[in-house]
Design a protein around this motif. Sequence first.
Motif, short mmCIF file in Angstrom:
data_model
loop_
_atom_site.label_atom_id
_atom_site.label_comp_id
_atom_site.label_asym_id
_atom_site.label_seq_id
_atom_site.Cartn_x
_atom_site.Cartn_y
_atom_site.Cartn_z
N LEU A 45 0.96 -1.03 -0.07
CA LEU A 45 0.13 0.09 0.13
C LEU A 45 0.87 1.16 0.14
CD1 LEU A 45 -2.75 1.32 0.05
CD2 LEU A 45 -2.62 1.09 2.65
N THR A 46 0.88 1.86 -1.15
CA THR A 46 1.89 3.20 -1.39
C THR A 46 1.01 4.43 -0.75
OG1 THR A 46 1.04 3.49 -3.46
CG2 THR A 46 2.87 1.77 -3.25
N PRO A 47 1.73 5.56 -0.33
CA PRO A 47 1.18 6.88 -0.32
C PRO A 47 0.44 7.20 -1.42
CG PRO A 47 3.57 6.81 0.50
CD PRO A 47 3.19 5.42 -0.52
N GLU A 48 0.59 7.02 -2.55
CA GLU A 48 -0.30 7.45 -3.70
C GLU A 48 -1.52 6.83 -3.89
OE1 GLU A 48 2.90 6.30 -3.71
OE2 GLU A 48 4.05 8.44 -4.47
N ALA A 49 -1.57 5.52 -3.46
CA ALA A 49 -2.80 4.56 -3.53
C ALA A 49 -3.77 5.08 -2.54
CB ALA A 49 -2.44 3.22 -3.14
N ALA A 50 -3.06 5.59 -1.12
CA ALA A 50 -4.12 6.07 -0.04
C ALA A 50 -4.55 7.26 -0.32
CB ALA A 50 -3.09 6.05 1.13
N LYS A 51 -3.70 8.24 -1.19
CA LYS A 51 -4.17 9.46 -1.55
C LYS A 51 -5.46 9.36 -2.19
CE LYS A 51 -2.39 13.64 -4.05
NZ LYS A 51 -1.25 13.97 -4.70
N PHE A 52 -5.27 8.63 -3.35
CA PHE A 52 -6.45 8.70 -4.23
C PHE A 52 -7.69 7.64 -3.88
CE2 PHE A 52 -3.02 10.17 -6.84
CZ PHE A 52 -3.69 11.44 -7.27
N GLY A 53 -7.46 6.81 -3.05
CA GLY A 53 -8.32 5.89 -2.77
C GLY A 53 -7.89 4.42 -3.58
N TYR A 54 -8.34 3.35 -2.79
CA TYR A 54 -7.84 1.97 -3.51
C TYR A 54 -8.74 0.93 -3.35
CZ TYR A 54 -6.15 1.06 1.26
OH TYR A 54 -6.34 0.79 2.80
N ASP A 55 -8.56 -0.42 -4.23
CA ASP A 55 -9.44 -1.34 -4.09
C ASP A 55 -8.36 -2.58 -3.54
OD1 ASP A 55 -11.72 -0.23 -4.98
OD2 ASP A 55 -11.18 -0.92 -6.93
N VAL A 56 -8.90 -3.15 -2.47
CA VAL A 56 -8.23 -4.62 -2.23
C VAL A 56 -8.65 -5.62 -3.16
CG1 VAL A 56 -7.62 -6.12 -0.41
CG2 VAL A 56 -7.81 -3.64 0.27
N VAL A 57 -7.93 -6.30 -3.66
CA VAL A 57 -8.30 -7.33 -4.73
C VAL A 57 -7.58 -8.66 -4.23
CG1 VAL A 57 -8.35 -5.68 -6.65
CG2 VAL A 57 -6.36 -6.91 -6.18
N ASN A 58 -8.41 -9.53 -4.70
CA ASN A 58 -7.93 -11.13 -4.38
C ASN A 58 -6.94 -11.49 -5.67
OD1 ASN A 58 -9.60 -11.91 -6.42
ND2 ASN A 58 -11.06 -12.88 -5.41
N PRO A 59 -6.27 -12.58 -5.47
CA PRO A 59 -5.34 -13.15 -6.67
C PRO A 59 -6.03 -13.29 -7.98
CG PRO A 59 -5.31 -14.64 -4.65
CD PRO A 59 -6.29 -13.63 -4.29
N GLN A 60 -7.39 -13.51 -8.18
CA GLN A 60 -8.06 -13.37 -9.36
C GLN A 60 -8.28 -11.58 -9.78
OE1 GLN A 60 -8.84 -15.58 -6.84
NE2 GLN A 60 -7.72 -17.14 -7.88
N GLY A 61 -7.93 -10.97 -9.14
CA GLY A 61 -8.29 -9.55 -9.55
C GLY A 61 -9.57 -9.22 -9.19
N VAL A 62 -10.28 -9.88 -8.32
CA VAL A 62 -11.75 -9.31 -7.99
C VAL A 62 -11.57 -8.63 -6.63
CG1 VAL A 62 -14.11 -10.07 -7.12
CG2 VAL A 62 -12.87 -11.36 -8.82
N VAL A 63 -12.27 -7.35 -6.88
CA VAL A 63 -12.21 -6.51 -5.67
C VAL A 63 -13.10 -6.99 -4.42
CG1 VAL A 63 -13.09 -4.04 -4.66
CG2 VAL A 63 -12.22 -4.32 -7.27
#
Length: 214
Positions: A45-63
């Motif tokens: 989790l990078t500062p940029e991701a925290a700044k813009f908001g983010y999704d946590v995804v599983n290995p299949q790319g599903v949010v």
Amino acid sequence: MRSALVALLAMLVAGPCWAASPQNQKHGRYKWIDGEGAVHYTDVLTPEAAKFGYDVVNPQGVVIKHVDRPKTPEEKAAAKAELAKATSAKEAAETRARSDAQLLAAYPTEDDLKRAQHQQSEMLDQNLTSAHISLQSQEKSLAELLGHAAELDSSGKPVPTTLAKRIADLRKQVEDQRSYIDRKQKEREDTIAHFDDELAHYRSLKDKIEADRR
């Protein structure tokens, strides 16, 4: 037998199929979009991701979870104001509902409400009548004192201090009584006007109850 062992060892070395998949290798644990609209995947989790908001995804790319970006001070203030507005509206609605329930419980029929309104109107009228009678008495007493003071003055005699004070005090009482009557008159007018609104609201509540029963 030997060929089976070789195949088993090959599978252990290769690891889980999803980990070796080129499609899954390009996905990190976190997915986020920068200010230019570019999509990023990172394992940390990078500062940029925290700044813009983010999704946590599983290995299949599903949010599996979404985290919004932090709100600005202006957005926080707006959200707080909106919450206060919604809370106030909710409290007003609850108060109105309780008031409606009390109105219906106190006056089962429209005639009951009209009778209560008439009694209240009569009480206001009686209070005003009493106030006018009291004012007339005060004005009469004041006129008598002023007449006595005028007689003394016309005969060249000084007006006693006690008489002057009684006149001043009675003038103040008359002014206060007139102000009281004005307030009571306004109160009566407002109350009578409220009766019409109250009766119309009562009828709408009764109509709603009747409609719900159908």
